[in-house]
Design a protein around this motif. Structure first.
Motif, mmCIF file in Angstrom:
data_model
loop_
_atom_site.group_PDB
_atom_site.id
_atom_site.type_symbol
_atom_site.label_atom_id
_atom_site.label_comp_id
_atom_site.label_asym_id
_atom_site.label_seq_id
_atom_site.Cartn_x
_atom_site.Cartn_y
_atom_site.Cartn_z
ATOM 1 N N LEU A 173 10.447 -19.589 -17.100
ATOM 2 C CA LEU A 173 9.778 -20.272 -18.247
ATOM 3 C C LEU A 173 8.210 -20.556 -18.051
ATOM 4 O O LEU A 173 7.465 -21.099 -18.482
ATOM 5 C CB LEU A 173 10.344 -22.424 -17.884
ATOM 6 N N SER A 174 7.710 -20.027 -16.569
ATOM 7 C CA SER A 174 6.405 -20.286 -16.549
ATOM 8 C C SER A 174 5.546 -18.601 -16.615
ATOM 9 O O SER A 174 4.739 -17.890 -16.131
ATOM 10 C CB SER A 174 5.849 -20.546 -15.630
ATOM 11 N N CYS A 186 12.151 -33.812 -11.273
ATOM 12 C CA CYS A 186 11.053 -32.927 -11.361
ATOM 13 C C CYS A 186 9.857 -34.051 -10.767
ATOM 14 O O CYS A 186 8.777 -34.858 -11.809
ATOM 15 C CB CYS A 186 10.932 -32.729 -12.439
ATOM 16 N N GLU A 187 9.288 -33.001 -9.727
ATOM 17 C CA GLU A 187 7.617 -34.052 -9.034
ATOM 18 C C GLU A 187 6.336 -32.880 -10.218
ATOM 19 O O GLU A 187 5.094 -33.291 -10.006
ATOM 20 C CB GLU A 187 7.285 -33.662 -8.352
ATOM 21 N N GLN A 188 6.530 -31.849 -10.934
ATOM 22 C CA GLN A 188 4.992 -31.176 -11.700
ATOM 23 C C GLN A 188 6.072 -30.427 -12.782
ATOM 24 O O GLN A 188 6.862 -30.125 -12.720
ATOM 25 C CB GLN A 188 5.411 -29.437 -10.144
ATOM 26 N N LEU A 189 5.354 -30.296 -13.490
ATOM 27 C CA LEU A 189 5.272 -29.483 -14.669
ATOM 28 C C LEU A 189 4.950 -28.410 -14.798
ATOM 29 O O LEU A 189 5.221 -27.961 -13.571
ATOM 30 C CB LEU A 189 4.432 -29.931 -15.801
ATOM 31 N N PRO A 190 6.010 -27.533 -15.071
ATOM 32 C CA PRO A 190 5.433 -26.100 -15.474
ATOM 33 C C PRO A 190 4.362 -25.211 -16.002
ATOM 34 O O PRO A 190 3.817 -26.157 -16.978
ATOM 35 C CB PRO A 190 7.273 -25.592 -16.422
ATOM 36 N N THR A 191 3.935 -24.786 -15.550
ATOM 37 C CA THR A 191 3.081 -24.014 -16.103
ATOM 38 C C THR A 191 3.395 -23.604 -17.497
ATOM 39 O O THR A 191 3.873 -22.729 -18.139
ATOM 40 C CB THR A 191 2.682 -22.457 -14.661
ATOM 41 N N LEU A 192 2.176 -23.542 -18.549
ATOM 42 C CA LEU A 192 2.596 -23.994 -19.672
ATOM 43 C C LEU A 192 1.087 -22.998 -20.523
ATOM 44 O O LEU A 192 1.039 -22.806 -21.532
ATOM 45 C CB LEU A 192 3.271 -25.107 -20.273
ATOM 46 N N GLY A 193 0.278 -23.658 -19.541
ATOM 47 C CA GLY A 193 -0.811 -23.007 -21.016
ATOM 48 C C GLY A 193 -1.364 -21.867 -21.216
ATOM 49 O O GLY A 193 -1.387 -21.544 -21.945
ATOM 50 N N HIS A 194 -0.439 -21.003 -21.065
ATOM 51 C CA HIS A 194 -0.515 -19.053 -21.580
ATOM 52 C C HIS A 194 0.468 -18.981 -22.367
ATOM 53 O O HIS A 194 0.560 -17.931 -22.938
ATOM 54 C CB HIS A 194 -0.261 -18.498 -20.291
ATOM 55 N N LEU A 195 0.836 -19.727 -22.510
ATOM 56 C CA LEU A 195 2.125 -19.491 -23.756
ATOM 57 C C LEU A 195 1.716 -19.092 -25.336
ATOM 58 O O LEU A 195 0.800 -20.359 -25.790
ATOM 59 C CB LEU A 195 3.230 -20.638 -23.843
ATOM 60 N N LYS A 226 -4.027 -28.215 -12.143
ATOM 61 C CA LYS A 226 -4.366 -27.240 -12.725
ATOM 62 C C LYS A 226 -3.182 -26.389 -12.814
ATOM 63 O O LYS A 226 -3.588 -25.351 -13.760
ATOM 64 C CB LYS A 226 -5.335 -26.565 -12.109
ATOM 65 N N GLU A 227 -2.227 -25.938 -11.524
ATOM 66 C CA GLU A 227 -1.111 -25.903 -11.610
ATOM 67 C C GLU A 227 0.068 -25.764 -13.607
ATOM 68 O O GLU A 227 0.719 -24.743 -14.101
ATOM 69 C CB GLU A 227 0.047 -25.746 -11.496
ATOM 70 N N PHE A 228 -0.532 -26.925 -14.510
ATOM 71 C CA PHE A 228 -0.082 -27.290 -15.889
ATOM 72 C C PHE A 228 -0.816 -25.938 -16.474
ATOM 73 O O PHE A 228 0.228 -25.000 -16.896
ATOM 74 C CB PHE A 228 0.401 -28.442 -16.091
ATOM 75 N N TYR A 229 -1.799 -25.902 -16.495
ATOM 76 C CA TYR A 229 -2.384 -24.672 -17.490
ATOM 77 C C TYR A 229 -2.111 -23.334 -17.085
ATOM 78 O O TYR A 229 -1.988 -22.497 -17.567
ATOM 79 C CB TYR A 229 -4.102 -24.926 -17.097
#
Length: 852
Positions: free
Chosen positions: A755-756, A782-791, A810-813
């Protein structure tokens, strides 16, 4: 418009020739008879061009064409009988062991020897009939013309072909004037404003501009649009008004109940009717003043605050007069300069680039002849868009059509100039077939293409790898690019979902199609009045398409429509199908959506030619016959409820559309049934994923190989506990082409790496590089959103009910391990971000501009 008969016959005779020359002759040892049939059909096809030109003046030629039509369609049916028999035996060999299949065939009524004799006799009779028709052609002096050897293709485009409000030219002053009229009627309880103008002048386009105008939106808190057309039924209009406000009240029949429901929907919070509304009644033809008064009385019963208004578009001053209103607005033709701007939009790749002087002179002459009617200008411009030879432009400019017709026929005849220049006979038939829908219908793209398939209009070139659905999409885009379709609706991914036809183009399609249904060999029946008339004339044997919403003509236990290709019963009140449906062996398209059917007869499994089966929202339908996988030609299967999924779907290797797959605990409904269905396209929803045992079983679905899927939805059941969430989801990685992904009720603690993940460290390509929409629903663990900022293509991101997420960091981005993260823009395409039900979220780290 009688030439439609000739190009319909061209297509049928071409198909007869191809069938006769194909595997049928080899399979049955009838090479000589079928070779003669092929030669005769080819020779007669060569005479049709001359017949088309002479049929208007020579009645004997027209009769000759009608006789040819009867024989040609019979020939197609006979050869389809051969093809069906091959399919039947193929299915038999699959089900039974070869020896048992041979014994079964020998003992049945369709054993090879008996079948051969019957069909051989029919072919000889058809050949004799064609020979007689050929001899008659010689007597009438018909000359051989040039056969169309292959369809010409034109480049498709999707711009400028629907009503793009930002590109409507020359109507700003009209909008301002009408807005003034609306604002000046605030002291009226219900004011009525007719918009009057000739056909094609742009009444609906102006109404759409008004409907979406900012001042109008601020003035009217509620807006409703009803397309009226020829059928001015007060209850229907009120019901559509109500349904545009709330889906809770769909299907109401009692008039008083509808009025009371409308009243409630328009009621303010304080209990008073406080919502001012605008109602657009588009395309009104009603000349009965009593009906209009009845509608007005009902709307006054609904009540409301002062300033409610109706805008009614109509071609007729007489229709406007019965509305008994002081307001009225006449829409005039556009100026020549505005028309030239429209022509440039559609006829040239870039309207701002300099135009060849010769083409501009010819183009301006054509525009001048259009009389200020924007529809004609747009259609002719689209026709010439990819034709840059002067002779093409001059042929339209110098056509006799401009001067030789009465005013009532001129617009249709001018539009027919564009129809005549469509690049293939098949495309012309596809356009004419659209007249089978009621006027002003919303035409669903996928459904239309599947209907074209059923009628045999889509025949890819021999040796071509193009799938039949791709050719259908090509034809749809060709008609769109020629402005024959408009009002395009798109889904969230930008894919075309539906369209409409302008009244004039619908009339053109209807007038062209009438020449084919004027004899009983190829009937397309869409209403019960026509159906009753056709049945009384004894023509159902050759019926090809049947659209009906009434059960009246289905009470017979025997359906004897042996030539039927399409049976469309959407929304009908039919409750039971007879066993004799299994005799409709030519049936390609079967629509039962939104009916009250409770059971499908077992005989349906003998419909080996069936390509499309639609069972959408059949709430009373239980299971389906066990051997539905005998439908070996099935390409598109739709159903809405779990119990309606057939067993062993993996056997249907031709499937292209399967919107829903229900994982079951037993063999035949495991997720592995998806393994070989790699040609699936469009949307796929997989539910009950908690029944997937482990990652190895999930891998058998082979999701990553389904490169034509655009949308994937993965759903676990609520309240089911299992320990393999992460392993299963990781093994369901979609292909990089996926555009929409939804994950529901996922109880894993982490999202999968794909997903990331970036595919390569040497470029900016990610595993979901084409993802436009992502929805994560009820992923509570889930405690953390996937990294999606690069899509790079992500436009819509919706995250609901993720209670364990306390921090969006920051891991979201971007991933910390990504050494190039600073050079990548964050969420470069994002337009919609929705967070809901994240009750424990306490911190959100929003990056500054310098961070990305």
């Amino acid at each position: 418009m009688g030439e439609f008969l000739t190009f319909a016959l061209q297509e049928v005779l071409k198909k007869v020739g191809l069938l006769a020359a194909g595997q049928i002759s080899l399979a049955w040892g009838l090479q000589e008879e079928l070779g003669r049939l092929k030669d005769l059909s080819t020779m007669i096809r060569a005479l049709l061009q001359d017949a088309e030109e002479r049929q208007v003046k020579d009645k004997s030629v027209k009769i000759w064409l009608q006789k040819l039509g009867l024989v040609a369609y019979d020939a197609e049916d006979v050869l389809d009988d051969f093809a069906y028999e091959l399919l039947r035996r193929k299915v038999k060999r699959i089900i039974l062991k070869p020896l048992r299949a041979k014994v079964s065939d020998f003992c049945s009524s369709s054993n090879p020897v008996a079948f051969n004799l019957r069909l051989s006799h029919k072919i000889k009779q058809i050949s004799l009939s064609l020979q007689k028709i050929k001899e008659d052609a010689i007597v009438y002096g018909l000359q051989v013309g040039v056969l169309e050897t292959r369809p010409q293709m034109i480049e498709s485009r999707e711009i400028h072909s629907h009503i793009d409000k930002s590109r409507i030219i020359g109507r700003k002053n009209d909008v301002l004037e009408v807005v003034k009229l609306l604002a000046g009627s605030e002291d009226q309880e219900l004011s009525i404003l007719p918009l009057v103008g000739i056909a094609g002048v742009g009444k609906t386009a102006l109404a759409q501009l008004l409907y979406d105008d900012g001042d109008v939106k601020r003035h009217f808190s509620v807006r409703m649009w009803v397309c009226v057309s020829q059928n001015f039924e007060v209850k229907k209009i009120l019901r559509e008004m109500l349904e545009s406000l709330s889906t809770r009240n769909s299907g109401l029949e009692n008039l008083d109940t509808i009025i009371q429901s409308l009243k409630q929907e328009l009621q303010g919070k304080d209990g008073q009717l406080a919502k001012r509304y605008l109602l657009v009644l588009d395309d009104v033809w009603n000349r009965d003043s009593q009906r209009w008064d009845e509608l007005k009385d009902c709307l006054l019963r609904v009540g409301g605050c002062l300033g409610n208004c109706i805008i009614a578009t109509t071609r007729s001053d007489e229709v406007a007069a019965i509305m008994k209103t002081k307001l009225s607005y006449s829409l005039r033709e556009l100026s020549e300069e505005y028309c030239w701007s429209i022509f440039k939009q559609t006829a040239f790749e870039d309207e701002h680039e300099p135009v060849d002087c010769d083409l501009e002179d010819i183009g301006r002459s054509i525009v001048n002849k259009c009389g200020g009617i924007p529809l004609i200008v747009r259609v002719l411009g689209a026709t010439l868009r990819f034709r840059k030879e002067k002779c093409e432009w001059l042929s339209i400019k110098n056509s006799e059509i401009w001067d030789s017709l009465q005013e009532n026929d001129k617009i249709l005849s001018i539009l027919k100039l564009s129809f005549d220049r469509l690049p293939s006979l098949s495309l012309k038939r596809c356009f004419a077939y659209c007249s089978i829908f009621p006027k002003d219908s919303i035409i669903e793209r996928e459904r239309l293409i599947q209907l074209w398939m059923a009628e045999g209009f889509l025949q890819p070139l021999q040796g071509s790898n193009m799938m039949i659905e791709d050719l259908g999409n090509k034809y749809f885009k060709d008609l769109l690019s020629n402005s024959f379709f408009q009002d395009v609706q798109r889904d969230e991914l930008g894919h075309i979902r539906s369209c409409k036809m302008h009244d004039l183009l619908y009339s053109l399609a209807l007038s062209i199609a009438k020449s084919e249904v004027s004899f009983p060999s190829h009937l397309n029946l869409i209403c019960d009045a026509k159906l009753a008339s056709a049945f009384s004339q004894g023509s159902p044997r050759r019926l090809r398409s049947l659209f009906s919403t009434s059960v009246t003509y289905f009470s017979s236990k025997t359906w004897n429509w042996k030539s039927l290709r399409t049976l469309y019963l959407y929304g009908s009140d039919i409750k039971e199908l007879p066993r004799s449906i299994g005799k409709l062996k030519h049936l390609r398209y079967f629509e039962l959506s939104r009916t009250h059917i409770k059971k499908l007869p077992a005989s349906i499994i003998t419909l080996h030619n069936l390509q499309t089966l639609r069972l959408i929202e059949c709430e009373l339908l239980g299971g389906v016959p066990k051997k539905l996988t005998n439908l070996v030609s099935l390409r598109h299967l739709y159903f809405s409820f779990e119990q309606q999924m057939p067993c062993k779907l993996g056997c249907l290797s031709n499937l292209r559309t399967l919107p829903l797959f229900v994982v079951g605990p037993n063999k035949g409904k495991k997720i592995a049934e998806l393994e070989c269905l790699n040609d699936l396209r469009g949307e796929l929803t997989i539910i009950n994923l908690d029944l997937v045992r482990d990652s190895k079983e999930a891998e058998k679905a082979n999701i990553c190989s389904k490169t034509k899927l655009s949308a994937l939805k993965l759903v676990w059941r609520v309240g089911r506990s299992c320990s393999n969430y992460e392993d299963v989801l990781n093994s369901l990685q979609p292909h990089q082409n996926i555009e929409s992904l939804e994950i529901h009720n996922y109880m894993g603690e982490n999202f999968p790496p794909w997903l990331s993940m970036r595919i390569s460290t040497h470029d900016d390509s990610f595993s979901l590089n084409n993802l436009v929409k992502l929805r994560l629903f009820d992923c509570d663990k889930c405690e953390q959103l996937p990294t999606l900022g690069h899509l790079p293509c992500l436009k819509i991101l919706e995250i609901w009910q993720m209670d364990n997420v306390r921090c969006i960091g920051k891991e979201f981005y971007s991933a910390e391990a990504d050494s190039r993260r600073e050079t990548l823009p964050l969420f470069p395409a994002l337009k919609t971000l929705s967070l809901d039900g994240m009750y424990n979220l306490v911190f959100w780290n929003v990056p500054t501009v310098s961070e990305g």
